[in-house]
Design an enzyme around this catalytic site. Structure first.
Site, PDB file in Angstrom:
ATOM      1  N   ALA A   1       0.810  -1.215   0.000  1.00 50.48           N
ATOM      2  CA  ALA A   1       0.000   0.000   0.000  1.00 50.48           C
ATOM      3  C   ALA A   1       0.846   1.269   0.000  1.00 50.48           C
ATOM      4  O   ALA A   1       0.366   2.341  -0.381  1.00 50.48           O
ATOM      5  CB  ALA A   1      -0.932   0.002   1.206  1.00 50.48           C
TER       6      ALA A   1
ATOM      7  N   ASP B   1       1.579  -9.821  -8.163  1.00 50.49           N
ATOM      8  CA  ASP B   1       1.514 -10.353  -9.526  1.00 50.49           C
ATOM      9  C   ASP B   1       0.814  -9.372 -10.464  1.00 50.49           C
ATOM     10  O   ASP B   1       1.241  -9.163 -11.600  1.00 50.49           O
ATOM     11  CB  ASP B   1       0.761 -11.683  -9.552  1.00 50.49           C
ATOM     12  CG  ASP B   1       1.315 -12.700  -8.572  1.00 50.49           C
ATOM     13  OD1 ASP B   1       2.520 -12.624  -8.250  1.00 50.49           O
ATOM     14  OD2 ASP B   1       0.543 -13.573  -8.130  1.00 50.49           O
TER      15      ASP B   1
END
Length: 286
Positions: free
Chosen positions: A218, A246
């Protein structure tokens, strides 16, 4: 642009209470799918092995439906794919249970023949792609890479239980970072593998890597190579962090291969990951 993504495609069970949804995923497969969605002009092939069972054909059909090339997936008689289950806590943080010790993908490159990789402009793989292989196959792959000028994209994606030893994991990962043209490490993985602090990981990668991104969840990525100063908004809610890294890789690479700047690529990767963590499972609806 011809890109080969190498790794293991698995059946995914996303557990919710007393029920589970069945899907298909795998770290490098997730990136391949998000890369193809966001850079449809690129040819993205998946290199792996599956079995001959109905679940293996289900996996192959799913990959093909995502417009990712499947001609490079070998279907092995009497073998089976791997399986994993995801459970999440109240904050969306995930935990995994795996059944993959007999996965067909573990026999990839077992003859020492890497000719299937020739002709690609870029190869993308992860530490998971290498961890499931015997150590002698990893070393043979490094030797092949040393003689090839293909562009190498690597994400260490460290999973301790998959490696036969920490020493091997460190040896292979150092070698891959030395060879990589685009590095996509996660700061938590590097801290866990090398026993470093966050600052030490950041200093190590910013000192020698010429291109890529150091992922920090984040907090947003740190640019490797070109200096980029920009902010990254957090996801409005986090349901499931599966495939966050990913999908970042897929969004970032798609932007780069579409001619966008490093700053735009970093933002594209972060924004895509912020979307993915608001859904359950690795692959969100197109």
């Amino acid at each position: 642009m011809r890109i080969a993504c190498i790794g293991e495609a698995m059946l995914e069970l996303s557990v919710q209470g007393n029920s589970a949804a069945i899907a298909v995923a795998g770290d490098t497969l997730n990136t391949a799918i998000y890369l193809k969605r966001n850079a449809p002009h690129c040819q993205v092939d998946y290199i792996s092995r599956l079995g001959s069972c109905s679940f293996s054909h289900r996996i192959r059909d799913f990959i093909a439906a995502q417009n990712v090339g499947v001609e490079t997936i070998e279907m092995r008689p009497d073998e089976t794919p791997g399986l994993y289950a995801i459970t999440t806590n109240d904050t969306g943080e995930r935990s995994f249970t795996y059944w993959r010790s007999a996965s067909a993908a573990r026999t990839l490159f077992d003859t020492g023949d890497f000719s299937i990789l020739e002709g690609y402009e870029a190869l993308y793989l992860s530490g998971i792609s290498l961890a499931i292989l015997p150590h002698q196959v990893r070393l043979a792959f490094l030797s092949w890479l040393g003689q090839s000028d293909v562009q190498l994209i690597y994400d260490s994606n460290y999973r301790p239980r998959l490696w036969d030893s920490t020493d091997h994991a460190r040896q292979i990962t150092r070698s891959m970072w030395h060879r990589a043209d685009i590095a996509l490490p996660s700061i938590d993985d590097e801290m866990a593998l090398f026993g470093e602090t966050a600052a030490e990981v950041e200093n190590r990668f910013t000192a020698f890597m010429g291109n890529g991104a150091l992922k920090r969840g984040a907090d947003g990525p740190i640019s490797l190579g070109e200096s980029v100063d920009q902010t990254y908004p957090a996801a409005s809610q986090v349901v499931d962090t599966t495939a966050a890294g990913d999908s970042f890789n897929g969004g970032y690479l798609a932007a780069l291969f579409s001619g966008q700047s490093q700053a735009q690529a970093l933002r594209s990767g972060h924004d895509l990951a912020a979307q993915v963590v608001q859904h359950r499972g690795a692959i969100i609806p197109a």
